[in-house]
Write an enzyme that holds these catalytic residues in place. Structure first.
Site, PDB file in Angstrom:
ATOM      1  N   TYR A  96     -41.522-112.911  10.098  1.00 16.00           N
ATOM      2  CA  TYR A  96     -41.048-113.975   8.861  1.00 16.00           C
ATOM      3  C   TYR A  96     -41.317-112.958   8.313  1.00 16.00           C
ATOM      4  O   TYR A  96     -40.539-111.771   8.323  1.00 16.00           O
ATOM      5  CB  TYR A  96     -42.299-114.958   8.999  1.00 16.00           C
ATOM      6  CG  TYR A  96     -41.824-115.900   8.173  1.00 16.00           C
ATOM      7  CD1 TYR A  96     -40.287-116.786   8.603  1.00 16.00           C
ATOM      8  CD2 TYR A  96     -42.340-116.526   6.980  1.00 16.00           C
ATOM      9  CE1 TYR A  96     -40.048-117.811   7.479  1.00 16.00           C
ATOM     10  CE2 TYR A  96     -41.988-117.360   5.934  1.00 16.00           C
ATOM     11  CZ  TYR A  96     -40.799-118.373   6.038  1.00 16.00           C
ATOM     12  OH  TYR A  96     -39.702-118.944   5.800  1.00 16.00           O
ATOM     13  N   ARG A 131     -27.386-118.532   2.941  1.00 14.57           N
ATOM     14  CA  ARG A 131     -27.834-117.699   1.194  1.00 14.57           C
ATOM     15  C   ARG A 131     -29.644-117.713   2.891  1.00 14.57           C
ATOM     16  O   ARG A 131     -30.662-117.961   2.525  1.00 14.57           O
ATOM     17  CB  ARG A 131     -28.215-118.756   1.054  1.00 14.57           C
ATOM     18  CG  ARG A 131     -28.903-117.984  -0.306  1.00 14.57           C
ATOM     19  CD  ARG A 131     -30.194-118.723  -0.428  1.00 14.57           C
ATOM     20  NE  ARG A 131     -31.375-118.160  -0.087  1.00 14.57           N
ATOM     21  CZ  ARG A 131     -32.330-119.330  -0.006  1.00 14.57           C
ATOM     22  NH1 ARG A 131     -32.540-119.932  -0.721  1.00 14.57           N
ATOM     23  NH2 ARG A 131     -33.124-118.804   1.244  1.00 14.57           N
ATOM     24  N   LYS A 180     -39.276-119.221  11.924  1.00 16.61           N
ATOM     25  CA  LYS A 180     -39.586-120.160  10.910  1.00 16.61           C
ATOM     26  C   LYS A 180     -40.596-120.921  12.258  1.00 16.61           C
ATOM     27  O   LYS A 180     -41.491-121.964  11.948  1.00 16.61           O
ATOM     28  CB  LYS A 180     -38.579-121.524  10.529  1.00 16.61           C
ATOM     29  CG  LYS A 180     -38.378-120.915   9.639  1.00 16.61           C
ATOM     30  CD  LYS A 180     -38.462-121.559   8.566  1.00 16.61           C
ATOM     31  CE  LYS A 180     -38.795-121.205   6.693  1.00 16.61           C
ATOM     32  NZ  LYS A 180     -38.403-121.526   5.322  1.00 16.61           N
ATOM     33  N   GLU A 182     -32.013-125.419   6.656  1.00  9.55           N
ATOM     34  CA  GLU A 182     -32.603-123.948   6.167  1.00  9.55           C
ATOM     35  C   GLU A 182     -31.689-122.653   5.412  1.00  9.55           C
ATOM     36  O   GLU A 182     -30.336-122.418   6.412  1.00  9.55           O
ATOM     37  CB  GLU A 182     -33.152-123.148   7.770  1.00  9.55           C
ATOM     38  CG  GLU A 182     -34.039-122.056   7.208  1.00  9.55           C
ATOM     39  CD  GLU A 182     -34.649-122.119   6.335  1.00  9.55           C
ATOM     40  OE1 GLU A 182     -35.705-123.152   6.285  1.00  9.55           O
ATOM     41  OE2 GLU A 182     -35.624-120.781   5.618  1.00  9.55           O
ATOM     42  N   ASP A 183     -32.108-122.876   4.291  1.00 10.98           N
ATOM     43  CA  ASP A 183     -30.936-120.753   3.687  1.00 10.98           C
ATOM     44  C   ASP A 183     -29.930-121.541   3.638  1.00 10.98           C
ATOM     45  O   ASP A 183     -29.183-120.715   4.419  1.00 10.98           O
ATOM     46  CB  ASP A 183     -31.329-120.072   4.664  1.00 10.98           C
ATOM     47  CG  ASP A 183     -32.840-119.218   3.878  1.00 10.98           C
ATOM     48  OD1 ASP A 183     -33.314-119.679   3.477  1.00 10.98           O
ATOM     49  OD2 ASP A 183     -33.074-117.765   4.653  1.00 10.98           O
ATOM     50  N   ASP A 215     -35.553-127.029   3.148  1.00 12.50           N
ATOM     51  CA  ASP A 215     -37.344-126.948   3.190  1.00 12.50           C
ATOM     52  C   ASP A 215     -36.655-125.563   2.193  1.00 12.50           C
ATOM     53  O   ASP A 215     -38.279-125.770   1.072  1.00 12.50           O
ATOM     54  CB  ASP A 215     -38.095-126.103   4.228  1.00 12.50           C
ATOM     55  CG  ASP A 215     -39.193-125.082   4.219  1.00 12.50           C
ATOM     56  OD1 ASP A 215     -40.005-125.655   4.241  1.00 12.50           O
ATOM     57  OD2 ASP A 215     -39.027-123.723   4.306  1.00 12.50           O
ATOM     58  N   ASP A 216     -35.639-125.278   2.087  1.00 13.06           N
ATOM     59  CA  ASP A 216     -35.828-124.298   0.823  1.00 13.06           C
ATOM     60  C   ASP A 216     -36.394-125.544  -0.796  1.00 13.06           C
ATOM     61  O   ASP A 216     -36.387-124.480  -1.679  1.00 13.06           O
ATOM     62  CB  ASP A 216     -34.055-123.764   0.945  1.00 13.06           C
ATOM     63  CG  ASP A 216     -34.034-122.850   2.143  1.00 13.06           C
ATOM     64  OD1 ASP A 216     -35.335-121.918   1.789  1.00 13.06           O
ATOM     65  OD2 ASP A 216     -33.847-123.436   2.487  1.00 13.06           O
ATOM     66  N   ASN A 256     -37.661-114.212  -1.821  1.00  8.38           N
ATOM     67  CA  ASN A 256     -38.020-113.569  -1.023  1.00  8.38           C
ATOM     68  C   ASN A 256     -36.614-112.126  -0.520  1.00  8.38           C
ATOM     69  O   ASN A 256     -35.825-112.952  -0.935  1.00  8.38           O
ATOM     70  CB  ASN A 256     -38.424-113.646   0.013  1.00  8.38           C
ATOM     71  CG  ASN A 256     -39.519-114.924   0.456  1.00  8.38           C
ATOM     72  OD1 ASN A 256     -40.863-114.087  -0.035  1.00  8.38           O
ATOM     73  ND2 ASN A 256     -39.452-116.068   0.805  1.00  8.38           N
TER      74      ASN A 256
END
Ligand code: NAD
Length: 551
Positions: A103, A156, A174, A245-246, A268-269, A408
């Site tokens: 990760y 992203r 993930k 996600e992203d 999640d973000d 991150n």
């Protein structure tokens, strides 16, 4: 559960070489003599039978001997491809060492090189060209009991921007954490990448890029693909939880708003980050001895992560008795244009409630000096933006300044742990999104906490899966934050660590899952009968990577 799932599959998937090539069932040299005779494996393996622990020692030595983290990543991917139980045994038993490889930060490096390091496909790729037959593609997935999907469109990826289909490393990573940290069975996890093009010039020019060689589609065609995918996923895998996600800012908020009350989905973000951020603040306040309502938060970065934390902080402040307006007044945003103030033109809707009356400020140190926040929360993807001047300004106005550099991967963190501690003379309460090593300052050793949503989403997901909840609510993330913070011991706080040790992640995830499942039953979000002891029920359903016996 692990043993049963595998025993069922042995019947289906057969014997001999086929068994050795099935990563879900393969045990390699750990097949016993009886299994070798019964399953046609005699002679296909070296004679000596090893235990799983001995195998772990072998792969651990190999992983450690690799020259770079990216090589370690590839070694682990290869292991996951040939023996999932061993992969998860290794990851679970050495989580602090393995998580930064599977990760953030290493997964970011892997995604940046995905087309060049690609070996074997994992997960499902659905492109614009598949419109009209997405259900058929989902039907090609070999496992039928999928309970968690992590889906990205790659726009992203971490703080690295648009990586197109090369972002697939993120859903894979993930989901590996869903299994390692919360015991969701690997066959119940499905990583998905939606290929809607990329605007990344170097990928478009790269002959080894794995996605469609075209620019990103926007508007109706994009929305239609997303819609078709989400509907098809519900049909093909009833009860599936879909983690968004992203996705880039421009899609993340509106997709969440559009689907959160219609499907079992969350972002999640936004929500996971909100929860882990709030948990960190709760722990930090145990160190400062102050109340949440006495805090003032200044966010650097007003995107999914910043606003996700802001939204949950507002909920927490209201829980402490403030009204919504007063709660929002505690949260200030600073984005790429400067302080978000009410006089600014065309403020996008998620930021609008946090645009307070103030003169424009375009310099972050000046904003810190003007607002005197008790906490600064970096979620901007801008490395070095918490410079010496920022940390010193925080340390001037706070006995214990709270500094979260959440961007991150590590290369994007707003400051390093060492900088935060050194520039504040050891007074900062620090957390980062990617891990930093402990820092020695004089006679003191500080252990920086990793404010990563890996503490939250596996447990929340497990709670939703176990309870068969039909929706994922903000209350679940709020409760998850409180549950996580409650797991931080005094000995952690004494070292400056505001999250529990990762070595306790499965225990922590089980508690979060039980708290989330409790909400599902209390709020009538499930038709499953409530078990007498929810925590025991959760724990009994967690996949254990120990080998099952097949004879
Ligand atoms: P985003 O694109 O939605 O938001 C980025 C924000 O940063 C925007 O508001 C933008 O205006 C702002 N920004 C950009 N340049 C800036 C500058 N020079 N000064 C001030 N602000 C600037 O992205 P996001 O989803 O919010 O993610 C941001 C970062 O947070 C990423 O690095 C991501 O990896 C990280 N993140 C960490 C976690 C975690 O668990 N720790 C979770 C989610 C996201």
């Amino acid at each position: 559960m692990a043993a049963k799932a595998r025993m069922d599959s042995v019947g289906e998937l057969g014997r001999g070489v086929k068994l050795l090539h099935d990563p879900v069932l393969n045990k390699g040299t750990a097949f016993s003599d009886e299994e070798r005779d019964a399953l046609g494996l005699r002679g296909l393996l070296p004679p000596r039978v090893h235990t799983q622990e001995e195998q772990v020692q072998r792969v651990l030595a190999n992983v450690r001997a690799m020259p770079t983290d990216l090589d370690r990543y590839l070694e682990l991917v290869a292991l996951q491809d040939r023996n999932e139980s061993l992969f998860y045994r290794l990851v679970v038993d050495h989580i602090e060492e393995m998580m930064p490889i599977i990760y953030t930060p290493t997964v970011g490096q892997a995604c940046q090189n995905y087309g060049h390091i690609f070996r074997r496909s994992r997960g499902l790729y659905i492109s614009l060209e598949d419109r009209g037959r997405v259900a058929e593609l989902l039907g090609n997935w070999p496992h039928r009991d999928v309970r968690v999907i992590v889906v990205t469109d790659g726009e992203r990826i971490l703080g690295l921007g648009d990586l197109g289909t090369d972002g697939m490393g993120i859903p894979i990573g993930k989901l590996a954490l869903y299994t390692a940290c919360a015991g969701i069975h690997p066959t119940q996890c499905l990583p998905v990448t939606l290929d809607v093009g990329t605007n990344n010039e170097s990928l478009l020019e790269d002959p080894l890029y794995l996605g469609l060689s075209r620019r990103r589609v926007r508007g109706e065609a994009y929305d239609e693909l997303i819609d078709e995918f989400l509907q098809a996923a519900q049909e093909v895998f009833p009860n599936v939880l879909i983690q968004l996600e992203d996705f880039a800012n421009l899609n993340a908020f509106r997709l969440l708003d559009k689907y959160r009350d219609r499907l079992c989905t969350f972002d999640d973000d936004i929500q996971g980050t909100g929860s882990v951020g709030l948990a960190g603040i709760y722990s930090a306040l145990r160190i400062t001895g102050r109340k949440l309502s006495e805090q003032r938060f200044l966010f650097l970065g007003a995107g999914e992560a910043g606003l996700g934390i802001g939204q949950l902080l507002v909920a927490a402040l209201m829980d402490e008795g403030l009204d919504e307006e007063a709660a929002r007044q505690r949260c200030w945003l600073f984005d790429s244009q400067g302080l978000v103030v009410s006089g600014r033109d065309a403020i996008p809707y998620p930021k609008r409630p946090y645009a307070h009356d103030h003169e424009p400020v375009t310099d972050f140190v000046a904003a810190v000096e003007a607002l005197r926040p008790t906490a600064i929360i970096g979620a901007s993807g801008q490395p070095g933006s918490f410079d010496e001047g920022v940390i010193e300004a925080m340390a001037r106005s706070n006995e214990r300044p709270i500094v979260f550099a959440l961007s991150n991967p590590t290369s994007k963190a707003e400051c390093t742990a060492e900088q935060a501690y050194r520039w504040s003379e050891g007074r900062a309460i620090f957390a980062s999104g990617s891990p930093f090593d402990p820092v020695e300052l004089g006679t003191q050793t500080f252990v920086p906490g990793q404010g990563n949503n890996a503490y939250i989403f596996p447990g929340v997901g497990l709670g939703v899966v176990v309870s068969e909840a039909t929706r994922v609510t903000d209350e679940m993330f709020f409760t998850a934050a409180k549950t996580l913070a409650a797991q931080v011991g005094e000995e952690d706080l004494a070292k400056g660590r505001i999250y529990p040790s990762l070595t306790r992640i499965r225990e922590v995830s089980a508690k979060i899952a039980a708290a989330v499942a409790e909400i599902a039953w209390t709020r009538g979000l499930t038709e499953r009968e409530r078990p007498g002891d929810i925590l025991a029920d959760v724990e009994s359903r967690m996949f254990d990577p120990a080998y099952a016996s097949y004879v």
